[in-house]
Scaffold this active site. Structure first.
Site, short mmCIF file in Angstrom:
data_model
loop_
_atom_site.label_atom_id
_atom_site.label_comp_id
_atom_site.label_asym_id
_atom_site.label_seq_id
_atom_site.Cartn_x
_atom_site.Cartn_y
_atom_site.Cartn_z
N HIS A 194 0.33 -4.24 -3.54
CA HIS A 194 -0.71 -5.25 -3.81
C HIS A 194 -0.21 -6.60 -3.56
CE1 HIS A 194 -4.52 -6.00 -5.65
NE2 HIS A 194 -4.28 -5.32 -6.69
N SER A 195 1.18 -6.98 -3.43
CA SER A 195 1.50 -8.46 -3.12
C SER A 195 1.17 -8.90 -1.85
CB SER A 195 2.89 -8.34 -3.34
OG SER A 195 3.79 -7.70 -2.51
#
Length: 490
Positions: free
Chosen positions: A165-166
């Protein structure tokens, strides 16, 4: 029945509980290609918040390896973030993105599959469940693609796209997938999102001084509730609320598609929005599900349940896929650009199913008459990190999920049938895992369907298909009420 690949066959993966290791920046290695992680990206590298986006894409024919490899090559060439690794400075502890060489074969996983298996649906579900307790080694870019050429009830083959998700938020990845795909009806044309227009933000125009004051008041109340939730305000402990440590436990990702026409019918009849109707369906579905769970333990449903969702809200100026395709500035369309809304769900029993939609409409109208997502984003991503540092900010951010009941996201999908990996797409199912919440519900539209995608932790929601049934039955009852006709139990 074919055996589901065990975790040791998921090449390049580690279990979620493994210690996260990073490539370390050694003395003298600093250069201009190092780009610091944004505060939003940095959160996803904090303990207990190691979240992955996982999207299932069903297609109508066998996926060929060459097509998958070509897609990976185009993706890396067009989007530089997919050729970067996270590098941690040994002295300062800061994290940076650094370009690296990408070996496509390290990211493309094609397991051998027994074509005579008893159930392709169970194989794919179990395979995905195994992925939810694994993570990608940080020594390489944090994404991979799994090709499962197994026939299921709704596809001839399944592509599983996984990324940390980063790297970006859900809309970033949706734009990426669509920009590298084409319309099934026209191989030269890009598809468009259902909301292919300026994104609707909480920017209600104040027609008078009083209405302007109301917007400020609504924003203040919502902001303070968010702050209190990071500190002490907890939802009622129901069977749907997870226990600590949920982020490391195995999940089931299941889907249920319903007719978009049915939702539009309710929307038009009640002068509401599609989102109002969806929230109403979820409220009604939760009411049915909770009654069933409490009946199992011979207990009545408690009165005045506080049950809230941590809802992600897009803050971009546009959700137009063309913007991602034509704009050469990646920063304009990529990244983690969402705010938060704490959305209360009223799960009391209602004799009239339409009351669930009416209440959802009233709740959403109050949210629209505020700047809640901007205020909560400023608090979580800017104010707290600057005052107390990323570690404390990460703990507070995680506590919001612990103190609420579930996560919620509603994303527009393509209006036309999509061609992906040279095959026609039958469904799209984006989801996440590693989240400190027992349940995450993503809703996505695709052509004439709306799909509910449930990421359910097995201890908290042991029967996610039952919850899917309750959501589908709730829509059926709401539709019957709109048409003013008897409603037989589905």
């Amino acid at each position: 029945m074919g055996k589901t690949p065990s975790l040791n066959l998921l090449k390049g993966s580690k279990t979620m509980k493994d210690t996260v290791r990073y490539v370390e920046l050694k003395e003298g290695e600093g250069n201009h290609e190092h780009e610091p992680l944004s505060s939003g990206s940095r959160f996803f590298h904090e303990p207990g918040f190691n979240i992955y986006i996982l999207t299932k894409i069903g297609v109508n024919s066998t996926i060929h390896i060459d097509a998958a490899r070509d897609f990976c090559i185009q993706m890396v060439a067009k989007y530089p973030c997919f050729s970067k690794v996270v590098v941690k400075d040994k002295e300062s502890g800061s994290m940076n993105w650094v370009r690296t060489h990408v070996n496509i074969d390290d990211h493309l996983i094609i397991p051998e599959i027994d074509q005579n298996m008893e159930s392709g649906d169970k194989f794919v579900e179990d395979y995905v469940s195994n992925l939810t307790v694994s993570c990608i080694d940080n020594s390489k870019p944090l994404w991979d693609i799994h090709i499962l050429n197994a026939r299921t009830s709704d596809a001839e083959a399944t592509c599983i796209y996984r990324a940390h998700h980063s790297l970006g938020d859900g809309l970033s990845f949706m734009n990426m997938l669509l920009s590298l795909s084409r319309k099934a009806s026209d191989p030269e044309a890009l598809t468009t999102l259902a909301a292919n227009k300026k994104a609707h933000h909480h920017t209600t125009k104040a027609a008078s001084f009083m209405s302007f004051c109301m917007v400020l008041w609504n924003t203040f109340v919502a902001f303070m509730l968010f702050v209190f939730t990071t500190m002490f305000l907890k939802d009622t402990q129901t069977p749907m609320k997870a226990s600590p440590g949920v982020e490391d436990r195995r999940r089931r990702i299941v889907t249920r598609s319903v007719s978009f026409a049915d939702i539009k019918l309710v929307k038009n009849a009640m002068n509401a929005t599609v989102n109002d109707v969806i929230v109403g369906i979820v409220q009604a579905g939760f009411n049915r599900y909770l009654k069933g769970r409490y009946e199992e333990i011979n207990s009545p449903v408690p009165e005045n349940i506080l049950l809230r969702a941590m809802m992600s809200y897009n803050l971009r100026a546009s959700v137009n896929v063309d913007a991602a395709t034509k704009n050469t500035n990646e920063d304009e369309t990529w990244g983690y650009k969402v705010g938060y809304i704490l959305l209360p769900f009223n799960v009391k029993n209602r004799s009239d199913p339409l009351d669930y939609v009416r209440e959802a409409k009233a709740i959403m109208e109050r949210r629209k008459a505020s700047f809640e997502p901007f205020a909560t984003r400023f608090f979580a991503k800017t104010l707290v990190p600057k005052l107390f540092g990323i570690k404390i900010a990460g703990k507070l951010n995680r506590k919001v999920y612990y103190n609420t009941t579930f996560g919620f996201s509603n994303m527009p999908g393509p209006k036309e049938e999509l061609c992906f990996l040279q095959q026609k797409v039958t469904y799209l199912a984006p989801s996440i895992y590693g989240i400190p919440s027992g349940l995450m519900i993503h809703i996505i539209s695709y052509v004439d369907k709306v799909t509910f995608v449930l990421s359910a932790e097995e201890e908290t929601i042991p029967d996610p298909q039952k919850l899917c049934d309750d959501l589908e039955i709730s829509l059926h009852h709401i539709k019957c009420s709109v048409l003013d006709k008897p409603c037989a139990e589905k």
